[in-house]
Design a protein around this motif. Sequence first.
Motif, PDB file in Angstrom:
ATOM      1  N   TRP A 242      -5.711  13.350   7.689  1.00 43.77           N
ATOM      2  CA  TRP A 242      -6.253  13.801   6.399  1.00 43.77           C
ATOM      3  C   TRP A 242      -7.708  13.370   6.265  1.00 43.77           C
ATOM      4  N   ASN A 243      -7.974  12.132   6.666  1.00 44.47           N
ATOM      5  CA  ASN A 243      -9.333  11.592   6.611  1.00 44.47           C
ATOM      6  C   ASN A 243      -9.599  10.898   7.946  1.00 44.47           C
ATOM      7  N   PRO A 244      -9.963  11.665   8.981  1.00 45.15           N
ATOM      8  CA  PRO A 244     -10.119  11.085  10.320  1.00 45.15           C
ATOM      9  C   PRO A 244     -11.136   9.952  10.388  1.00 45.15           C
ATOM     10  N   GLY A 245     -12.136   9.999   9.536  1.00 45.40           N
ATOM     11  CA  GLY A 245     -13.146   8.953   9.562  1.00 45.40           C
ATOM     12  C   GLY A 245     -12.620   7.587   9.166  1.00 45.40           C
ATOM     13  N   ALA A 246     -11.482   7.573   8.487  1.00 46.38           N
ATOM     14  CA  ALA A 246     -10.890   6.309   8.042  1.00 46.38           C
ATOM     15  C   ALA A 246      -9.660   5.935   8.865  1.00 46.38           C
ATOM     16  N   ALA A 247      -9.474   6.592  10.012  1.00 45.88           N
ATOM     17  CA  ALA A 247      -8.246   6.398  10.792  1.00 45.88           C
ATOM     18  C   ALA A 247      -8.017   4.938  11.171  1.00 45.88           C
ATOM     19  N   GLN A 248      -9.045   4.253  11.607  1.00 48.93           N
ATOM     20  CA  GLN A 248      -8.852   2.850  11.991  1.00 48.93           C
ATOM     21  C   GLN A 248      -8.456   1.993  10.788  1.00 48.93           C
ATOM     22  N   GLY A 249      -8.964   2.350   9.631  1.00 49.60           N
ATOM     23  CA  GLY A 249      -8.569   1.638   8.417  1.00 49.60           C
ATOM     24  C   GLY A 249      -7.112   1.881   8.070  1.00 49.60           C
ATOM     25  N   PHE A 250      -6.648   3.122   8.259  1.00 43.68           N
ATOM     26  CA  PHE A 250      -5.239   3.420   8.001  1.00 43.68           C
ATOM     27  C   PHE A 250      -4.339   2.650   8.963  1.00 43.68           C
ATOM     28  N   LEU A 251      -4.760   2.554  10.216  1.00 43.98           N
ATOM     29  CA  LEU A 251      -3.964   1.809  11.192  1.00 43.98           C
ATOM     30  C   LEU A 251      -3.957   0.316  10.864  1.00 43.98           C
ATOM     31  N   ALA A 252      -5.068  -0.183  10.345  1.00 44.99           N
ATOM     32  CA  ALA A 252      -5.100  -1.587   9.916  1.00 44.99           C
ATOM     33  C   ALA A 252      -4.156  -1.806   8.736  1.00 44.99           C
ATOM     34  N   CYS A 253      -4.086  -0.829   7.831  1.00 44.87           N
ATOM     35  CA  CYS A 253      -3.135  -0.913   6.715  1.00 44.87           C
ATOM     36  C   CYS A 253      -1.699  -0.883   7.235  1.00 44.87           C
ATOM     37  N   PHE A 254      -1.447  -0.050   8.223  1.00 48.24           N
ATOM     38  CA  PHE A 254      -0.127   0.011   8.861  1.00 48.24           C
ATOM     39  C   PHE A 254       0.272  -1.372   9.368  1.00 48.24           C
ATOM     40  N   ASP A 255      -0.631  -2.003  10.110  1.00 49.89           N
ATOM     41  CA  ASP A 255      -0.341  -3.326  10.673  1.00 49.89           C
ATOM     42  C   ASP A 255      -0.107  -4.359   9.573  1.00 49.89           C
ATOM     43  N   ALA A 256      -0.964  -4.334   8.557  1.00 52.67           N
ATOM     44  CA  ALA A 256      -0.879  -5.337   7.494  1.00 52.67           C
ATOM     45  C   ALA A 256       0.410  -5.192   6.697  1.00 52.67           C
ATOM     46  N   LEU A 257       0.767  -3.958   6.364  1.00 50.01           N
ATOM     47  CA  LEU A 257       1.982  -3.726   5.583  1.00 50.01           C
ATOM     48  C   LEU A 257       3.217  -4.141   6.380  1.00 50.01           C
ATOM     49  N   ALA A 258       3.282  -3.703   7.637  1.00 47.39           N
ATOM     50  CA  ALA A 258       4.446  -4.019   8.464  1.00 47.39           C
ATOM     51  C   ALA A 258       4.598  -5.523   8.663  1.00 47.39           C
ATOM     52  N   THR A 259       3.492  -6.193   8.950  1.00 45.20           N
ATOM     53  CA  THR A 259       3.550  -7.639   9.199  1.00 45.20           C
ATOM     54  C   THR A 259       4.008  -8.397   7.959  1.00 45.20           C
ATOM     55  N   ALA A 260       3.409  -8.081   6.810  1.00 47.29           N
ATOM     56  CA  ALA A 260       3.765  -8.785   5.575  1.00 47.29           C
ATOM     57  C   ALA A 260       5.211  -8.513   5.186  1.00 47.29           C
ATOM     58  N   TYR A 261       5.647  -7.285   5.369  1.00 45.61           N
ATOM     59  CA  TYR A 261       7.033  -6.944   5.040  1.00 45.61           C
ATOM     60  C   TYR A 261       8.004  -7.741   5.905  1.00 45.61           C
ATOM     61  N   LEU A 262       7.791  -7.744   7.199  1.00 42.22           N
ATOM     62  CA  LEU A 262       8.742  -8.390   8.103  1.00 42.22           C
ATOM     63  C   LEU A 262       8.793  -9.901   7.885  1.00 42.22           C
ATOM     64  N   VAL A 263       7.678 -10.493   7.490  1.00 46.25           N
ATOM     65  CA  VAL A 263       7.683 -11.922   7.154  1.00 46.25           C
ATOM     66  C   VAL A 263       8.620 -12.193   5.980  1.00 46.25           C
ATOM     67  N   GLY A 264       8.736 -11.218   5.076  1.00 44.10           N
ATOM     68  CA  GLY A 264       9.562 -11.399   3.888  1.00 44.10           C
ATOM     69  C   GLY A 264      11.023 -11.050   4.053  1.00 44.10           C
ATOM     70  N   VAL A 265      11.413 -10.548   5.207  1.00 47.29           N
ATOM     71  CA  VAL A 265      12.810 -10.163   5.428  1.00 47.29           C
ATOM     72  C   VAL A 265      13.671 -11.412   5.561  1.00 47.29           C
ATOM     73  N   GLY A 266      14.691 -11.515   4.709  1.00 46.15           N
ATOM     74  CA  GLY A 266      15.552 -12.683   4.756  1.00 46.15           C
ATOM     75  C   GLY A 266      17.028 -12.366   4.851  1.00 46.15           C
ATOM     76  N   TRP A 267      17.398 -11.104   4.733  1.00 42.31           N
ATOM     77  CA  TRP A 267      18.816 -10.743   4.690  1.00 42.31           C
ATOM     78  C   TRP A 267      19.412 -10.528   6.083  1.00 42.31           C
ATOM     79  N   GLU A 268      18.561 -10.331   7.085  1.00 40.50           N
ATOM     80  CA  GLU A 268      18.988 -10.213   8.480  1.00 40.50           C
ATOM     81  C   GLU A 268      17.776 -10.523   9.344  1.00 40.50           C
ATOM     82  N   ALA A 269      17.953 -10.559  10.649  1.00 41.01           N
ATOM     83  CA  ALA A 269      16.836 -10.873  11.538  1.00 41.01           C
ATOM     84  C   ALA A 269      15.740  -9.819  11.397  1.00 41.01           C
ATOM     85  N   PRO A 270      14.496 -10.234  11.164  1.00 44.36           N
ATOM     86  CA  PRO A 270      13.413  -9.253  11.012  1.00 44.36           C
ATOM     87  C   PRO A 270      13.302  -8.287  12.185  1.00 44.36           C
ATOM     88  N   ALA A 271      13.557  -8.758  13.399  1.00 52.66           N
ATOM     89  CA  ALA A 271      13.447  -7.878  14.567  1.00 52.66           C
ATOM     90  C   ALA A 271      14.473  -6.752  14.522  1.00 52.66           C
TER      91      ALA A 271
END
Length: 335
Positions: A242-271
């Motif tokens: 949608w906005n190719p010029g910001a692609a690296q920023g979107f991928l950084a958001c992907f990494d940040a969201l996934a990492t923060a979410y998995l740190v918060g998983v407590g009901w089963e193994a994050p992996a």
Amino acid sequence: MKDIPGEMQEGLRAMGLLASGAAAHGVPLSGGVSSDIWHVVLPDGRDVCVKRALAKLKVAADWRAPVVRNRYEARWLSRAREAAPTAVPELLGQNEATGTLAMQWLPPEDYPVWKTRLRDGDTDAGFAAEVGRRLARIQSRMAERPELAADFPTDSLFYAIRLEPYLVATAAAHPDLAFQLKALAARTAATKRTLVHGDVSPKNILVGPEGPVFLDAECAWWGDPAFDLAFCLNHLLLKCLWNPGAAQGFLACFDALATAYLVGVGWEAPAVVESRAASLLPGLFLARVDGKSPVEYLTEEKDKDRVRRVARALLLAPPDRLRTVRQAWEDEIAS
């Protein structure tokens, strides 16, 4: 301002928000496909947001869903607010007879939509991380209360508005991948861990003064939390076209969201959660091109083919880590 629809007037009266004989006025809001949504001003001057679920969704395909989902959205709002008070608008009332709910009005000048920010290239990885963090907090708290599953008997509803239009419909468009896509749908349907929002998308997340605010939980379901994670990450990948010029920023958001979410998983193994999300993500990726609800901003066939190429390869060789999906997409858009 206009007179609001009669069913909404009736619903507000039943909730005790509008006196008998009084009338409320408002402005219809755009953007949703599954509900009529209005900014309503009550006679006493209060601003509220009122939603009424639609039986037929506003998409090109014949996509129908039970209006009872409004009941479960109200329940999700109540429960999620207990876990993360600033991450959810206050529920003011719900009326099942009219399929209407009312909630706190959050003015757009103070609560812009995350999708709009992303469209404009505002890729704040810190905000994305907080989305993941708050989502995991809500799901972790709900997982501690398995008795709440009885309040969300929505398996058939979730199938009708999520699994069928996304995975099963896409299987019809790609018959050679039907086994893989239907297997993902079956696994997701059978996984019961915690309360799921079902539509964690940038269009349903506001950038509030105190952090992300989640809206539109019409798909609320007691099931697989990996669906919420994959559903949101999917949008961050698609935004790269949608906005190719910001692609690296979107991928950084992907990494940040996934990492923060998995740190918060407590009901089963994050992996384990990550493995389900990673293998589901290619199916959802393909669905936003060839399912019943394609994203509106991918109009060029060459862009759709890029999504198909990556998604198909990953469905045939399912990943168990989100970084595998991310890397495959980064390689594709760099080529």
